[in-house]
Structure formats: C-alpha cells, structure tokens
Design a protein around this motif. Structure first.
Motif, short mmCIF file in Angstrom:
data_model
loop_
_atom_site.label_atom_id
_atom_site.label_comp_id
_atom_site.label_asym_id
_atom_site.label_seq_id
_atom_site.Cartn_x
_atom_site.Cartn_y
_atom_site.Cartn_z
N UNK A 58 0.80 -1.22 0.00
CA UNK A 58 0.00 0.00 0.00
C UNK A 58 0.84 1.28 0.00
N UNK A 59 1.88 1.40 0.83
CA UNK A 59 2.63 2.66 0.85
C UNK A 59 3.21 3.10 -0.49
N UNK A 60 3.82 2.22 -1.29
CA UNK A 60 4.35 2.71 -2.57
C UNK A 60 3.26 3.19 -3.53
N UNK A 61 2.09 2.58 -3.47
CA UNK A 61 0.99 3.01 -4.33
C UNK A 61 0.52 4.40 -3.91
N UNK A 62 0.36 4.60 -2.60
CA UNK A 62 -0.04 5.92 -2.10
C UNK A 62 1.06 6.96 -2.36
N UNK A 63 2.30 6.54 -2.25
CA UNK A 63 3.42 7.45 -2.51
C UNK A 63 3.43 7.89 -3.98
N UNK A 64 3.20 6.95 -4.89
CA UNK A 64 3.18 7.28 -6.32
C UNK A 64 2.04 8.25 -6.64
N UNK A 65 0.87 8.01 -6.04
CA UNK A 65 -0.27 8.90 -6.26
C UNK A 65 0.06 10.30 -5.74
N UNK A 66 0.67 10.38 -4.58
CA UNK A 66 1.01 11.68 -3.99
C UNK A 66 2.08 12.39 -4.82
N UNK A 157 -10.53 4.17 -2.52
CA UNK A 157 -10.47 3.17 -3.58
C UNK A 157 -9.62 1.96 -3.18
N UNK A 158 -8.46 2.21 -2.60
CA UNK A 158 -7.52 1.14 -2.29
C UNK A 158 -7.79 0.42 -0.98
N UNK A 159 -8.50 1.07 -0.06
CA UNK A 159 -8.55 0.55 1.29
C UNK A 159 -9.95 0.59 1.91
N UNK A 160 -10.46 1.77 2.16
CA UNK A 160 -11.70 1.95 2.92
C UNK A 160 -12.88 1.22 2.28
N UNK A 161 -13.09 1.42 0.99
CA UNK A 161 -14.25 0.83 0.33
C UNK A 161 -14.16 -0.69 0.17
N UNK A 162 -12.98 -1.26 0.41
CA UNK A 162 -12.82 -2.72 0.33
C UNK A 162 -13.24 -3.40 1.64
N UNK A 163 -13.48 -2.60 2.68
CA UNK A 163 -13.75 -3.15 4.01
C UNK A 163 -15.13 -2.76 4.52
N UNK A 164 -15.68 -3.59 5.39
CA UNK A 164 -16.94 -3.27 6.04
C UNK A 164 -16.66 -2.41 7.27
N UNK A 165 -17.70 -1.81 7.82
CA UNK A 165 -17.54 -1.03 9.04
C UNK A 165 -16.96 -1.86 10.19
N UNK A 166 -17.45 -3.08 10.42
CA UNK A 166 -16.83 -3.89 11.49
C UNK A 166 -15.36 -4.22 11.20
N UNK A 167 -15.01 -4.45 9.94
CA UNK A 167 -13.60 -4.71 9.60
C UNK A 167 -12.73 -3.49 9.87
N UNK A 168 -13.25 -2.30 9.53
CA UNK A 168 -12.50 -1.07 9.81
C UNK A 168 -12.31 -0.89 11.32
N UNK A 169 -13.36 -1.15 12.09
CA UNK A 169 -13.25 -1.03 13.55
C UNK A 169 -12.23 -2.03 14.09
N UNK A 170 -12.28 -3.26 13.56
CA UNK A 170 -11.32 -4.27 14.01
C UNK A 170 -9.90 -3.86 13.64
N UNK A 171 -9.70 -3.30 12.46
CA UNK A 171 -8.38 -2.88 12.03
C UNK A 171 -7.85 -1.75 12.90
N UNK A 172 -8.72 -0.81 13.26
CA UNK A 172 -8.30 0.28 14.16
C UNK A 172 -7.88 -0.30 15.50
N UNK A 173 -8.64 -1.23 16.02
CA UNK A 173 -8.31 -1.87 17.29
C UNK A 173 -6.99 -2.63 17.19
N UNK A 174 -6.81 -3.36 16.10
CA UNK A 174 -5.58 -4.11 15.89
C UNK A 174 -4.38 -3.16 15.81
N UNK A 175 -4.52 -2.11 15.04
CA UNK A 175 -3.43 -1.14 14.91
C UNK A 175 -3.04 -0.54 16.24
#
Length: 189
Positions: A58-66, A157-175
């Motif tokens: 993910x970081x190189x893709x975001x870096x290229x876009x930026x 496009x790359x991240x948020x829309x690929x996940x459900x709300x519970x998955x996003x909450x779980x990822x925040x908790x994991x992080x």
C-alpha cells in the motif's frame, strides 16, 4: 535447514526432517533470546503475511499517487496533514514525530525539505534543551487543501471501500494494540 514446501518462509515450525535442530536455528537467529520460539500456526502465518502485504504494497501506491498529484512523498503529505488538523497548525517536533510514527531524525530531514518549499516553518521554543515547533504555513495549508481530495479518493479506492464497518473497527483496534506493544519506531523491540 530443510524448508517446508508449503511454508518456505520458515514462520511455521520447521519440518521434522530438518537438517538442523530447532536449537541450532535459534542460536543463529536470535542471539538476544535464548527461549524456544513460538512458531506461527497456519492461521497466524496467514494473518501475518496479510499484514506484511498491506505494509509493503500500500505505501508505494499511495506514494506514487502523492508524487504524481502533489509532488510530495506520502510521508511529507502526512506531516503536513497532521499539522493541518491542529487548531494552531503547530506541533512540537517530538509530538509530530510520534503522530507520524517516525524518528526525530527522519522528521527533521523531511521538515527541512518542506521548510525549503515554504510549506512549514520550524521555530525554536524558548527554554533549555533543543525544543522546536513545526508550524504549517499558509502555503502548506493550501497544499493540503488542494491535495486532500485526491488522497482521500485513493485511500477510499484502495482501502476503505474494500472493508466493512466492522472490519474497519477491528483494524483500528488491531493497529492500536500492535503499536502500543512496540510497533512504533520510538519503542525498543
């Protein structure tokens, strides 16, 4: 050591026909740790490799876009964005390094580049020690405002829309759990 054909990474316990004993592998792999490793289960390995893929792909893709859209690295944008979220657009360099998950050394180099571009200003704080604030300039704020829509679209496009709300909450908790255990560059592992 022989490798397990289904696990060339060696993250899961080595096969029984391994040439070296686990003790021999441990001696060479972890001088600071004399304990027997807790090998990853297949499920743990799958989760770890998925996390590694996120961290590396993910970081190189975001870096290229930026770079394409704003002429900034992803990290430079994150520094500017973090400052833009502050009421006075200012953080101490130490606070900014922690918020950006960076070392002070890395942040200092990036801040120097951004300062040369007129996007932020570093100001020494009065008192003892080497305390410095980073303040987003008007040009820096304008850069964030202009760049943010494209960045948010890429993140969605790359991240948020690929996940459900519970998955996003779980990822925040994991992080949060992982970084509190030593995943931050400010902590010794």
């Amino acid at each position: 050591m022989a490798t397990n054909e289904s696990d060339p990474s060696g993250l899961v316990m080595p096969p029984a026909d391994a040439q070296e004993s686990p003790e021999e592998v441990i001696e060479g792999a972890a001088e600071h740790n004399d304990a027997q490793p807790r090998w990853l289960t297949a499920d743990e390995r799958a989760a770890w490799l998925a996390a590694v893929a996120l961290m590396t792909e993910l970081p190189p893709v975001l870096d290229a876009q930026m770079q394409r859209d704003a002429g900034l690295t992803f990290f430079e944008y994150m520094v500017l964005a973090l400052l833009s979220e502050q009421p006075d657009r200012t953080l101490s360099m130490s606070e900014l390094a922690q918020a950006a998950s960076a070392s002070l050394s890395r942040l200092s180099h990036v801040a120097a580049r951004l300062e040369k571009q007129g996007l932020l200003r570093r100001i020494r704080r009065p008192g003892a020690g080497r305390r410095t604030n980073a303040t987003l300039t008007h040009a820096g704020y304008a850069k964030v405002v202009k760049t943010a829509p494209g960045h948010v679209a890429a993140v969605r496009n790359l991240f948020i829309d690929a996940l459900t709300s519970p998955e996003l909450a779980a990822l925040e908790s994991i992080g949060s759990k992982v970084t509190s255990r030593g995943g931050s560059p400010h902590k010794e592992i």
